[in-house]
Design an enzyme around this catalytic site. Structure first.
Site, PDB file in Angstrom:
ATOM      1  N   ASP A 108      -9.224   0.358   1.735  1.00  0.00           N
ATOM      2  CA  ASP A 108      -9.198   0.794   0.333  1.00  0.00           C
ATOM      3  C   ASP A 108     -10.443   0.326  -0.402  1.00  0.00           C
ATOM      4  O   ASP A 108     -11.052   1.075  -1.173  1.00  0.00           O
ATOM      5  CB  ASP A 108      -7.952   0.241  -0.380  1.00  0.00           C
ATOM      6  N   ASP A 115       0.854  -1.191   0.000  1.00  0.00           N
ATOM      7  CA  ASP A 115       0.000   0.000   0.000  1.00  0.00           C
ATOM      8  C   ASP A 115       0.890   1.242   0.000  1.00  0.00           C
ATOM      9  O   ASP A 115       1.694   1.440   0.914  1.00  0.00           O
ATOM     10  CB  ASP A 115      -0.909  -0.019   1.235  1.00  0.00           C
ATOM     11  N   THR A 146      -3.093   5.685  -4.109  1.00  0.00           N
ATOM     12  CA  THR A 146      -1.988   6.363  -3.410  1.00  0.00           C
ATOM     13  C   THR A 146      -0.651   6.131  -4.112  1.00  0.00           C
ATOM     14  O   THR A 146       0.231   6.984  -4.057  1.00  0.00           O
ATOM     15  CB  THR A 146      -1.893   5.894  -1.950  1.00  0.00           C
ATOM     16  N   THR A 147      -0.480   4.967  -4.752  1.00  0.00           N
ATOM     17  CA  THR A 147       0.762   4.706  -5.498  1.00  0.00           C
ATOM     18  C   THR A 147       0.740   5.436  -6.835  1.00  0.00           C
ATOM     19  O   THR A 147       1.728   6.054  -7.238  1.00  0.00           O
ATOM     20  CB  THR A 147       0.931   3.190  -5.728  1.00  0.00           C
TER      21      THR A 147
END
Length: 558
Positions: free
Chosen positions: A394, A60, A93-94
Site C-alpha cells: 500500500d 487491510d 480499499t476500505t
C-alpha cells in the site's frame, strides 16, 4: 394437439423491482459494515480463517474481503470494488466500500418514495462530476524531485492507519526508497513506476523488523550449482542471463536410435559431450563470472563452467531473471550462439551467496543504475511478515501515485467534508426531481469522517456538527479529524495527506458501483438444473426439456 404450455416454477417466490433493490442494498450495507471498523488509525483488526486452516490477521480492506465467502451476487460485486481499487491505485480499499455502502443506504429512502433508479443515478453522476471539480480546486501540487517531507508525510499518513504504524518511519522510508530507485523518467515531470514487476518483496523470518532494507539489486533464494567448485563472492561480476537449457536435448518421443555395435554407444555419448562443450565454449569466450539460466544445467556443463572459474545458477523464475536483467543491464538470451558483448551485464557491484537461517540466498547488489530492486523484510513470524508486506505494498502504491500524479489532498476526512459542503451549496441551484438525490449524495460523503470519529470512540454528533460548521463557508478546506487523538486539527500542520489519485478513484468507483447496483431490478439464476437420479425422459413422454434454467422450465406437449 394441445398448444405448448410454459410453466414458470416458483414465480411467486421470485423478486422483482424494488424488492430486489432492497435486497441488494441490504447485502451491500452488510459488506460495508463488516469492514467499517477497519478504517482509520484507531481501527480494529480482523482474524480470518482460510480454507487450509491458516489464519490472517489484518485491517487491510482488500485482504479481508477477498477471504469472505458470500453467496449474494450484489455482495460479491461490492467485494470486486475493493479488488479493482487495490489493482488501480493500491490504497483506499476500505474507503471505497464504506462510501459505496453509504450511497446505497441514502438511496433507499428514494426507492421508498417510488423514485425511478435512473433519476437517482443521474443525480449521483452529476454529484460525482462536481466532486471531482472540487478535488481539482483544493489539490496541492508536489515537487517530485524533492522526495523529502511532503512525500514522506503522505506515505506516513497512509501507513498510520495500518498495523505497522508502531514502527514509525521504517515502512514509509522503505516504500519511498524502493519506488524512487526503479522510477523511469518519462519527461514533463512524469515517471513510470511498475511496483509489481520491478520490486520483489523477499520475506525472511527471523531478526528484527528494523533489519529490513531496500537492496540496490536482486536477492534470490538460490545457491550456486556446485558450491565446492564455484565462487560464492565475486566483485564487479560479468553476468550472462539465459532462458535455454545447458544440457543435451533428449528427443524422447521423436527420436529412434538403433545401436548395432558397442562403439556406436561411445560415438553417441561423444556427440552429446561435444554438443555441451560447444555450448559452454560459446558462453566462455565472453569471459563471464556468473551464468544464470531459467532451465536445467547438466553436470558436464557444470564441470566446464566450474573449470573456467564461472559460477552458475539454474532453474530461476522468469520474473526474477527479468529483474536481474533490469538491475545489472544484461539481456536475457535464448541461444548461446547468438550472444554478443552488449548482452553481458556489467552493472552489478557484487555477487555474493549468504546463508540466512537454514537457506542460501544469492545477492546481486550495489548496481550502478538499477531499474529493479528487492525489499528484504525481516520479522518475528510469517504472520507478522505477511501483514508488513501488505502494508508495504500500500505504501509503495501511494509513493508511485505521487510520482505519477504529483498532487495531494487533505486527509482525516477533510476532503470528504469539503466536497459534501460544496455539493450541499450547489444542490440549491438544481431544479426538478434530481435535487433531493443530489443532496443525499452530498450527505453520503460524510460517511468517511463519521466512521473515523466512531472508530476514535468520540461523540459522533457533537464532533460532526463542529466539523460541518467549520466547512460550511468553504474556507477551512484543510480542517479534519486527527484519527489518533480525535482532535479537530489543520491537516497541513499535522501533515496528514491523501493522494489525489486514490481519492478521485475512490469517488468514481464507489458512485459508479452504487449506480450499477441500483439499476438491477431482477436476479435470474442461470444455473442449469441437475437431473435427479431415476427421473429421465420416459418412453411415453420422451421430449421433456431437461435444460431449462432453475426458474423457467418449458414442458412440451405429449
Amino acid at each position: 394437439m394441445k398448444s405448448p404450455v410454459l410453466v414458470l416454477k416458483d414465480s411467486l417466490k421470485r423478486d422483482f423491482g424494488s424488492r430486489v433493490r432492497y435486497g441488494n442494498i441490504q447485502a451491500s450495507k452488510s459488506v460495508a459494515d463488516i469492514i467499517r471498523t477497519t478504517l482509520g488509525p484507531r481501527s480494529m483488526l480482523k482474524m480470518l480463517l482460510d480454507a487450509g486452516g491458516g489464519i490472517v490477521v489484518t485491517n487491510d480492506g482488500n485482504a479481508i474481503l477477498r477471504e469472505l465467502d458470500l453467496a449474494h451476487p450484489a455482495a460479491k460485486s461490492m467485494i470486486e470494488l475493493s479488488r479493482t481499487q487495490d489493482e488501480e491505485v493500491g490504497d483506499g480499499t476500505t474507503s471505497v466500500i464504506v462510501l459505496a455502502g453509504e450511497m446505497l443506504h441514502v438511496a433507499e429512502a428514494f426507492i421508498d418514495k417510488n423514485y425511478h433508479p435512473s433519476v437517482i443515478c443521474q443525480a449521483y453522476n452529476k454529484a460525482l462530476e462536481d466532486a471531482i471539480t472540487v478535488l481539482d480546486k483544493i489539490a496541492m501540487p508536489v515537487d517530485v524531485n524533492d522526495p523529502g517531507a511532503t512525500i514522506l508525510g503522505l506515505v506516513k499518513s497512509c501507513i498510520n492507519t495500518k498495523f505497522t504504524r508502531q514502527f514509525g518511519d521504517l515502512i514509509a522510508d522503505l516504500a519511498i526508497d524502493a519506488t524512487t530507485t526503479i522510477g523511469v523518467d518519462l519527461g514533463q515531470g512524469l515517471r513510470e513506476v511498475d511496483i509489481k514487476k520491478d520490486i520483489k518483496v523477499e520475506k525472511v523470518p527471523g531478526g528484527q523488523l528494523e533489519d529490513s532494507k531496500v537492496l540496490k539489486g536482486i536477492m534470490i533464494n538460490k545457491d550456486v550449482v556446485a558450491p565446492g567448485k564455484m565462487r560464492r563472492k565475486i566483485l564487479n561480476p560479468r553476468i550472462i542471463l539465459l532462458d535455454c537449457p545447458l544440457e543435451y536435448k533428449k528427443g524422447e518421443n521423436q527420436t529412434n536410435v538403433e545401436l548395432v555395435k558397442e562403439e556406436d554407444w561411445q560415438v553417441l555419448l561423444k556427440m552429446e559431450e561435444e554438443y555441451i562443450e560447444n555450448l559452454c565454449m560459446q558462453i566462455l569466450k565472453f569471459k563471464p563470472d556468473l551464468v544464470i539460466t531459467e532451465k536445467g544445467l547438466s553436470d558436464l556443463a557444470c564441470h566446464y563452467l566450474g573449470k573456467a572459474g564461472v559460477s552458475a545458477i539454474r532453474r530461476l523464475r522468469k520474473t526474477d531473471n527479468n529483474r536481474i536483467a533490469k538491475a545489472c543491464g544484461a539481456v536475457v538470451v535464448s541461444r548461446p550462439e547468438e550472444l554478443q558483448e552488449s548482452d553481458v551485464g556489467t552493472g552489478a557491484g557484487l555477487f555474493e551467496i549468504k546463508k540466512i537461517g537454514d537457506e542460501f540466498f544469492a545477492f546481486i547488489v550495489d548496481c550502478k543504475d538499477p531499474k529493479a530492486c528487492t525489499v528484504m523484510l525481516r520479522g518475528a513470524s510469517k504472520d507478522v511478515l505477511n501483514e508488513v508486506e501488505r502494508n508495504l505494498q500500500d505504501a509503495m502504491s501511494v509513493a508511485r501515485n505521487i510520482l505519477k500524479s504529483p498532487k495531494i489532498l487533505p486527509g482525516g476526512g477533510a476532503t470528504e467534508l469539503t466536497v459534501s459542503a460544496a455539493l450541499k451549496q450547489k444542490s440549491s441551484l438544481i431544479e426538478g426531481i434530481e435535487k433531493w438525490p443530489y443532496e443525499a449524495a452530498a450527505l453520503a460523503f460524510e460517511a468517511i469522517p463519521r466512521t473515523l470519529v466512531q472508530n476514535c470512540g468520540l461523540n459522533v454528533i457533537r464532533t460532526m456538527t463542529t466539523l460541518q460548521g467549520k466547512h460550511a463557508n468553504g474556507e477551512n478546506a484543510w480542517v479534519g479529524i486527527d484519527g489518533n487523538t480525535g482532535a479537530i486539527v489543520d491537516m497541513k500542520e499535522q501533515k496528514i495527506w491523501d493522494s489525489y489519485n486514490v481519492k478521485a478513484q475512490t469517488f468514481k468507483t464507489a458512485i459508479e458501483a452504487a449506480c450499477m447496483i441500483l439499476k438491477i431490478d431482477d436476479i435470474v439464476s442461470g444455473i442449469k438444473k441437475k437431473q435427479a437420479i431415476g427421473t429421465g425422459p420416459t418412453p411415453s413422454n420422451p421430449k421433456i426439456e431437461e435444460e431449462g434454467d432453475a426458474d423457467n422450465e418449458q414442458i412440451l406437449p405429449e
